[in-house]
Design a protein around this motif. Structure first.
Motif, PDB file in Angstrom:
ATOM      1  N   ARG A   4      13.688  -5.416   3.952  1.00  0.00           N
ATOM      2  CA  ARG A   4      12.356  -5.946   3.786  1.00  0.00           C
ATOM      3  C   ARG A   4      11.738  -5.946   5.041  1.00  0.00           C
ATOM      4  NH1 ARG A   4      11.550 -11.375   2.541  1.00  0.00           N
ATOM      5  NH2 ARG A   4       9.569 -10.561   2.345  1.00  0.00           N
ATOM      6  N   ALA A   5      10.354  -5.361   5.070  1.00  0.00           N
ATOM      7  CA  ALA A   5       9.262  -5.218   6.215  1.00  0.00           C
ATOM      8  C   ALA A   5       8.968  -6.537   6.646  1.00  0.00           C
ATOM      9  CB  ALA A   5       8.206  -4.299   5.952  1.00  0.00           C
ATOM     10  N   LYS A   6       9.078  -6.891   7.782  1.00  0.00           N
ATOM     11  CA  LYS A   6       8.667  -8.306   8.269  1.00  0.00           C
ATOM     12  C   LYS A   6       7.162  -8.242   8.572  1.00  0.00           C
ATOM     13  CE  LYS A   6      12.937  -9.714   9.798  1.00  0.00           C
ATOM     14  NZ  LYS A   6      13.855 -10.405  11.090  1.00  0.00           N
ATOM     15  N   ALA A   7       6.642  -9.215   8.156  1.00  0.00           N
ATOM     16  CA  ALA A   7       5.017  -9.468   8.393  1.00  0.00           C
ATOM     17  C   ALA A   7       4.755 -10.091   9.779  1.00  0.00           C
ATOM     18  CB  ALA A   7       4.461 -10.379   7.375  1.00  0.00           C
ATOM     19  N   ILE A 219      -2.237  -2.035   9.124  1.00  0.00           N
ATOM     20  CA  ILE A 219      -2.364  -2.134   7.616  1.00  0.00           C
ATOM     21  C   ILE A 219      -1.443  -0.661   6.993  1.00  0.00           C
ATOM     22  CG2 ILE A 219      -3.236  -2.153   5.190  1.00  0.00           C
ATOM     23  CD1 ILE A 219      -5.476  -3.937   6.432  1.00  0.00           C
ATOM     24  N   LYS A 220      -1.910   0.362   7.735  1.00  0.00           N
ATOM     25  CA  LYS A 220      -1.284   1.564   7.390  1.00  0.00           C
ATOM     26  C   LYS A 220       0.025   1.618   7.915  1.00  0.00           C
ATOM     27  CE  LYS A 220      -1.915   6.512   8.571  1.00  0.00           C
ATOM     28  NZ  LYS A 220      -2.766   7.599   9.116  1.00  0.00           N
ATOM     29  N   ARG A 221       0.351   1.020   9.101  1.00  0.00           N
ATOM     30  CA  ARG A 221       1.772   1.008   9.390  1.00  0.00           C
ATOM     31  C   ARG A 221       2.518   0.306   8.250  1.00  0.00           C
ATOM     32  NH1 ARG A 221       0.480   1.536  15.034  1.00  0.00           N
ATOM     33  NH2 ARG A 221       0.167  -0.669  15.373  1.00  0.00           N
ATOM     34  N   MET A 222       2.313  -0.586   7.748  1.00  0.00           N
ATOM     35  CA  MET A 222       2.959  -1.706   6.806  1.00  0.00           C
ATOM     36  C   MET A 222       2.833  -0.631   5.404  1.00  0.00           C
ATOM     37  SD  MET A 222       3.805  -4.217   8.257  1.00  0.00           S
ATOM     38  CE  MET A 222       4.578  -4.881   7.184  1.00  0.00           C
ATOM     39  N   LEU A 223       1.835   0.135   4.972  1.00  0.00           N
ATOM     40  CA  LEU A 223       1.957   0.998   3.659  1.00  0.00           C
ATOM     41  C   LEU A 223       2.981   1.904   3.876  1.00  0.00           C
ATOM     42  CD1 LEU A 223      -1.636   1.370   3.033  1.00  0.00           C
ATOM     43  CD2 LEU A 223       0.196   0.725   1.326  1.00  0.00           C
ATOM     44  N   GLU A 224       3.034   2.455   5.189  1.00  0.00           N
ATOM     45  CA  GLU A 224       4.092   3.348   5.571  1.00  0.00           C
ATOM     46  C   GLU A 224       5.558   3.104   5.293  1.00  0.00           C
ATOM     47  OE1 GLU A 224       3.086   5.188   9.472  1.00  0.00           O
ATOM     48  OE2 GLU A 224       1.454   6.400   8.624  1.00  0.00           O
ATOM     49  N   THR A 225       5.673   1.873   5.937  1.00  0.00           N
ATOM     50  CA  THR A 225       6.900   0.871   5.791  1.00  0.00           C
ATOM     51  C   THR A 225       7.560   1.021   4.484  1.00  0.00           C
ATOM     52  OG1 THR A 225       6.658  -0.065   8.138  1.00  0.00           O
ATOM     53  CG2 THR A 225       8.243  -1.057   6.170  1.00  0.00           C
ATOM     54  N   TRP A 226       6.475   0.485   3.619  1.00  0.00           N
ATOM     55  CA  TRP A 226       7.105   0.247   2.229  1.00  0.00           C
ATOM     56  C   TRP A 226       6.964   1.480   1.244  1.00  0.00           C
ATOM     57  CZ3 TRP A 226       9.794  -3.863   0.569  1.00  0.00           C
ATOM     58  CH2 TRP A 226       9.161  -5.094   0.969  1.00  0.00           C
ATOM     59  N   SER A 227       6.199   2.328   1.761  1.00  0.00           N
ATOM     60  CA  SER A 227       6.319   3.625   1.089  1.00  0.00           C
ATOM     61  C   SER A 227       7.668   4.292   1.237  1.00  0.00           C
ATOM     62  CB  SER A 227       5.428   4.634   1.747  1.00  0.00           C
ATOM     63  OG  SER A 227       3.950   4.278   1.071  1.00  0.00           O
ATOM     64  N   ASP A 228       8.237   4.222   2.723  1.00  0.00           N
ATOM     65  CA  ASP A 228       9.732   4.494   2.711  1.00  0.00           C
ATOM     66  C   ASP A 228      10.545   3.675   2.177  1.00  0.00           C
ATOM     67  OD1 ASP A 228       8.524   6.472   4.692  1.00  0.00           O
ATOM     68  OD2 ASP A 228       8.682   5.183   6.184  1.00  0.00           O
ATOM     69  N   ASP A 240      15.091  -1.432  -9.200  1.00  0.00           N
ATOM     70  CA  ASP A 240      14.559  -3.041  -8.985  1.00  0.00           C
ATOM     71  C   ASP A 240      13.954  -3.014  -7.599  1.00  0.00           C
ATOM     72  OD1 ASP A 240      15.540  -4.280 -11.319  1.00  0.00           O
ATOM     73  OD2 ASP A 240      17.383  -4.450 -10.749  1.00  0.00           O
ATOM     74  N   ARG A 241      14.469  -2.301  -6.716  1.00  0.00           N
ATOM     75  CA  ARG A 241      13.838  -2.237  -5.216  1.00  0.00           C
ATOM     76  C   ARG A 241      12.680  -1.434  -5.264  1.00  0.00           C
ATOM     77  NH1 ARG A 241      15.698  -6.337  -2.109  1.00  0.00           N
ATOM     78  NH2 ARG A 241      17.978  -6.738  -2.084  1.00  0.00           N
ATOM     79  N   ALA A 242      12.691  -0.448  -5.951  1.00  0.00           N
ATOM     80  CA  ALA A 242      11.610   0.517  -6.084  1.00  0.00           C
ATOM     81  C   ALA A 242      10.278  -0.206  -6.728  1.00  0.00           C
ATOM     82  CB  ALA A 242      11.914   1.943  -6.891  1.00  0.00           C
ATOM     83  N   VAL A 243      10.657  -0.884  -7.748  1.00  0.00           N
ATOM     84  CA  VAL A 243       9.492  -1.666  -8.291  1.00  0.00           C
ATOM     85  C   VAL A 243       8.960  -2.533  -7.419  1.00  0.00           C
ATOM     86  CG1 VAL A 243       8.876  -3.141 -10.127  1.00  0.00           C
ATOM     87  CG2 VAL A 243      10.174  -1.308 -10.709  1.00  0.00           C
ATOM     88  N   GLU A 244       9.797  -3.396  -6.573  1.00  0.00           N
ATOM     89  CA  GLU A 244       9.470  -4.394  -5.794  1.00  0.00           C
ATOM     90  C   GLU A 244       8.723  -3.650  -4.525  1.00  0.00           C
ATOM     91  OE1 GLU A 244      11.474  -7.474  -2.491  1.00  0.00           O
ATOM     92  OE2 GLU A 244      12.808  -6.289  -3.421  1.00  0.00           O
ATOM     93  N   ALA A 245       8.910  -2.479  -4.224  1.00  0.00           N
ATOM     94  CA  ALA A 245       8.172  -1.834  -3.119  1.00  0.00           C
ATOM     95  C   ALA A 245       6.845  -1.377  -3.674  1.00  0.00           C
ATOM     96  CB  ALA A 245       8.876  -0.541  -2.596  1.00  0.00           C
ATOM     97  N   THR A 246       6.719  -1.312  -4.708  1.00  0.00           N
ATOM     98  CA  THR A 246       5.226  -0.835  -5.501  1.00  0.00           C
ATOM     99  C   THR A 246       4.299  -2.171  -5.528  1.00  0.00           C
ATOM    100  OG1 THR A 246       5.813  -1.142  -7.696  1.00  0.00           O
ATOM    101  CG2 THR A 246       6.073   0.966  -6.795  1.00  0.00           C
ATOM    102  N   GLN A 247       5.197  -3.220  -5.659  1.00  0.00           N
ATOM    103  CA  GLN A 247       4.326  -4.527  -5.555  1.00  0.00           C
ATOM    104  C   GLN A 247       3.775  -4.627  -4.306  1.00  0.00           C
ATOM    105  OE1 GLN A 247       7.356  -6.843  -7.012  1.00  0.00           O
ATOM    106  NE2 GLN A 247       6.690  -7.064  -9.333  1.00  0.00           N
TER     107      GLN A 247
END
Length: 263
Positions: A4-7, A219-228, A240-247
């Motif tokens: 998970r990407a940390k905030a 924000i863009k960096r976080m978008l890239e992290t979750w896109s990856d 399941d993980r893919a769906v979590e990433a879309t959220q």
């Protein structure tokens, strides 16, 4: 391994950029963003117990081809000259073809059915198709063909809008694979909700474009992290993980929209 990407880093930069030296206000958690629903007839059984696909991503409610793209090299027989391989327009006589419900968005642009489309000149291919379908270029054709061109142009626009954005592209890929996402499902991750509150505060307090651009960069960096993260999970068929990433991507896209409005 899924991580998970940390905030934390984003929260630090937002606080520094927009509210240094001030105590951060803590408003109530923001509402979970939702999207308009599909008609009930558009839902279909899922191979995975992941809920109902409710969010619209611009994809038509229809059966789609299981083969990855030809981008004009595959197709049926041209209605005008009979040549094989007619797609959106015939390569032999140039006649615009009727919409083929078996063609998916990736095929329209000659792309493989995969998440990463960054280096595939999507915008250029979109412009090429619109040059062939634009009303000004088909005004001398028959009423029948002008109707085909209008339908195909609308299809190409929808395909481009869907594939050009990380969230809609991810949801469309899941849809093609029979994976259904419940976009009304709430997220109870307190760290994510706190981060969204701080982003909104930072955007609200920002008084110049430079500060907003710094927030956008984070924000863009976080978008890239979750896109990856989505791509990694999707490639491994860990849906399941893919769906979590879309959220998560949904939240950051909404945050990015807020900065654009403020600019």
């Amino acid at each position: 391994m899924w991580r998970r990407a940390k905030a934390g880093p984003l929260r630090h930069h937002l606080t520094t950029a927009a509210s240094a030296g001030r105590r951060v206000r803590r408003p109530p958690p923001p509402p979970i963003p939702t999207a308009p629903s599909f008609p009930a007839s558009c839902s279909s059984p899922s191979r995975h117990n992941l809920g109902i696909f409710r969010g619209t991503v611009g994809a038509p409610c229809r059966n789609l081809s299981n083969q990855a793209g030809g981008g004009g090299e595959e197709g049926g027989e041209c209605w005008s000259c009979g040549a094989r391989g007619a797609f959106l327009s015939c390569g032999s006589c140039g006649s615009v073809q009727p919409v083929d419900p078996a063609i998916d968005y990736f095929q329209i642009f000659g792309l493989k059915r995969e998440y990463n489309v960054k280096d595939n000149n999507l915008g250029g291919k979109y412009k090429d198709w619109q040059k062939k379908l634009h009303p000004d270029l088909v005004h001398t054709k028959s009423e029948k063909e002008r109707g085909f061109a209008a339908e195909q142009s609308s299809l190409v626009i929808g395909a481009y809008r869907t594939l050009s954005r990380p969230l809609s592209r991810a949801l469309y890929l899941l849809q093609l694979g029979g994976i259904h996402v419940d976009e009304e499902k709430t997220i109870s991750d307190p760290e994510l909700l706190m981060e969204m509150m701080e982003i909104r505060e930072a955007v609200s307090d920002a008084s110049d474009s430079e500060t907003l651009e710094k927030i956008q960069s984070q924000i863009k960096r976080m978008l890239e992290t979750w896109s990856d993260s989505f791509q990694e999970a999707f490639d491994k068929r860990d849906f399941d993980r893919a769906v979590e990433a879309t959220q998560r991507i949904r939240y950051y896209e909404r945050a990015m929209e807020e900065t654009v409005k403020k600019l």
